[in-house]
Enzyme design. Structure first.
Site, PDB file in Angstrom:
ATOM      1  N   VAL A 161      -2.776  -7.661  -2.577  1.00 20.82           N
ATOM      2  CA  VAL A 161      -2.343  -8.462  -1.100  1.00 20.82           C
ATOM      3  C   VAL A 161      -3.769  -8.939  -0.797  1.00 20.82           C
ATOM      4  CG1 VAL A 161      -0.474  -7.401  -0.497  1.00 20.82           C
ATOM      5  CG2 VAL A 161      -2.491  -6.362   0.326  1.00 20.82           C
ATOM      6  N   SER A 194      -4.627   0.808  13.241  1.00 19.69           N
ATOM      7  CA  SER A 194      -5.382   2.343  13.708  1.00 19.69           C
ATOM      8  C   SER A 194      -5.874   2.351  15.205  1.00 19.69           C
ATOM      9  CB  SER A 194      -6.468   2.419  12.789  1.00 19.69           C
ATOM     10  OG  SER A 194      -7.083   3.712  13.133  1.00 19.69           O
ATOM     11  N   TYR A 209     -14.356  -1.217   9.283  1.00 19.59           N
ATOM     12  CA  TYR A 209     -12.902  -0.674   9.220  1.00 19.59           C
ATOM     13  C   TYR A 209     -12.379  -0.953  10.483  1.00 19.59           C
ATOM     14  CZ  TYR A 209      -8.718   2.292   9.455  1.00 19.59           C
ATOM     15  OH  TYR A 209      -7.360   2.793   9.501  1.00 19.59           O
ATOM     16  N   ARG A 222       0.844   5.748  -1.829  1.00 24.32           N
ATOM     17  CA  ARG A 222       0.270   7.230  -1.435  1.00 24.32           C
ATOM     18  C   ARG A 222       0.276   7.222   0.104  1.00 24.32           C
ATOM     19  NH1 ARG A 222      -5.434   8.198  -3.489  1.00 24.32           N
ATOM     20  NH2 ARG A 222      -5.676   9.966  -1.853  1.00 24.32           N
ATOM     21  N   LYS A 263      -9.205  -3.539  11.774  1.00 28.32           N
ATOM     22  CA  LYS A 263      -8.069  -2.951  12.706  1.00 28.32           C
ATOM     23  C   LYS A 263      -7.764  -3.780  14.009  1.00 28.32           C
ATOM     24  CE  LYS A 263      -6.495  -0.919   9.176  1.00 28.32           C
ATOM     25  NZ  LYS A 263      -5.208  -0.903   8.711  1.00 28.32           N
ATOM     26  N   GLY A 273       0.853  -1.126   0.000  1.00 25.44           N
ATOM     27  CA  GLY A 273      -0.060   0.006   0.165  1.00 25.44           C
ATOM     28  C   GLY A 273       0.827   1.298   0.025  1.00 25.44           C
ATOM     29  N   ALA A 274       1.705   1.392  -0.653  1.00 27.03           N
ATOM     30  CA  ALA A 274       2.883   2.333  -0.769  1.00 27.03           C
ATOM     31  C   ALA A 274       2.857   3.437  -1.719  1.00 27.03           C
ATOM     32  CB  ALA A 274       4.178   1.592  -0.900  1.00 27.03           C
TER      33      ALA A 274
END
Length: 255
Positions: A68, A146, A160, A20, A164, A17-18
């Site tokens: 992924v 998170s 979400y 941004r 997490k 997830g790189a």
């Protein structure tokens, strides 16, 4: 003499997830400290642009577009690390999505999408890369979780938050399983971090959010990168199965 600043010269790092946001910030932090970095994400164009930007800054950076959320994508991650870096020392399992969906309107597809990227993407990426991390002799896993879910709640993000929190349950067991191979598994729990997605909410909203943080500002991707570098560094070699909250004190006030 041990330096107060960790050096990652030659260390092989993959960040999912790189393209941004926090992921790009983490990748930039490692690249600036001398690491050889593999960026991954689903979108080829954004990913290639991110990699080019880091190379322009002097970083030793490769990239590979993959998903992924699938076993095939995570196998491709391990293969790319092997082919382009010659192995892997640090995996930053950062890929995640955070679409809003209240319970009254959330669909099964909404739930499946979030759990696939955030939970499956973490579990399968770690599983695929575990042999490489064990072989490195200094394996590190840093998961981006998170405060939402593990510590706090936020209306509209129940799926979400659940994802997490699930990451931390996985982290503890993975830490036990990988400890005999000398691999540590830890997590960073960001609070409100100023990223492209947050900027889209507008200046007034950002000011309101910042006012709720005791340190008086939103976090930056550099703040999260600093935590990731610490957990991936030699100084944290005896830390595993732990989570580090990076939120400017956001969770501290009682009301």
């Amino acid at each position: 003499m041990t330096s107060s600043t960790p050096s990652f010269a030659g260390v092989r790092v993959a960040v999912t997830g790189a393209s941004r946001g926090i992921g790009l910030g983490i990748a930039r932090g490692f690249a600036r400290d001398g690491a050889r970095v593999l960026l991954t994400a689903r979108g080829e164009d954004d990913l290639a642009a991110a990699a080019a930007a880091l190379r322009d800054e002097g970083g030793d950076v490769q990239h590979a577009a993959l998903d992924v959320a699938t076993g095939a994508g995570c196998a491709a991650l391990a293969q790319a690390a092997t082919e382009r870096l010659g192995g892997l020392d640090v995996l930053c399992a950062n890929a995640g999505i955070f679409p809003k969906a209240e319970l009254a309107t959330m669909t099964e597809a909404d739930l499946d999408e979030v759990l696939a990227v955030n939970v499956k993407g973490t579990v399968l990426a770690v599983a695929a890369c575990a042999p490489l991390l064990a072989a490195s002799g200094r394996g590190r896993v840093v998961i981006t979780s998170s405060i939402t879910g593990p510590v706090t709640g936020d209306a509209g993000w129940s799926h979400y938050g659940a994802s997490k929190a699930a990451q931390l349950g996985f982290m503890r067991t993975a830490a036990l399983e990988l400890a005999p191979q000398g691999v540590t598994v830890n997590a960073v729990l960001p609070g409100n971090v100023l990223t492209e997605g947050l900027r889209d909410l507008g200046a007034d909203y950002l000011d309101t959010m910042a006012a709720a943080v005791p340190l008086g500002r939103l976090g930056t991707v550099d703040d999260i990168a600093a935590a990731a570098l610490f957990l991936a560094g030699e100084q944290a070699g005896y830390i595993t199965g732990q989570s580090l909250v990076v939120d400017g004190g956001q969770v501290l006030p009682e009301g």
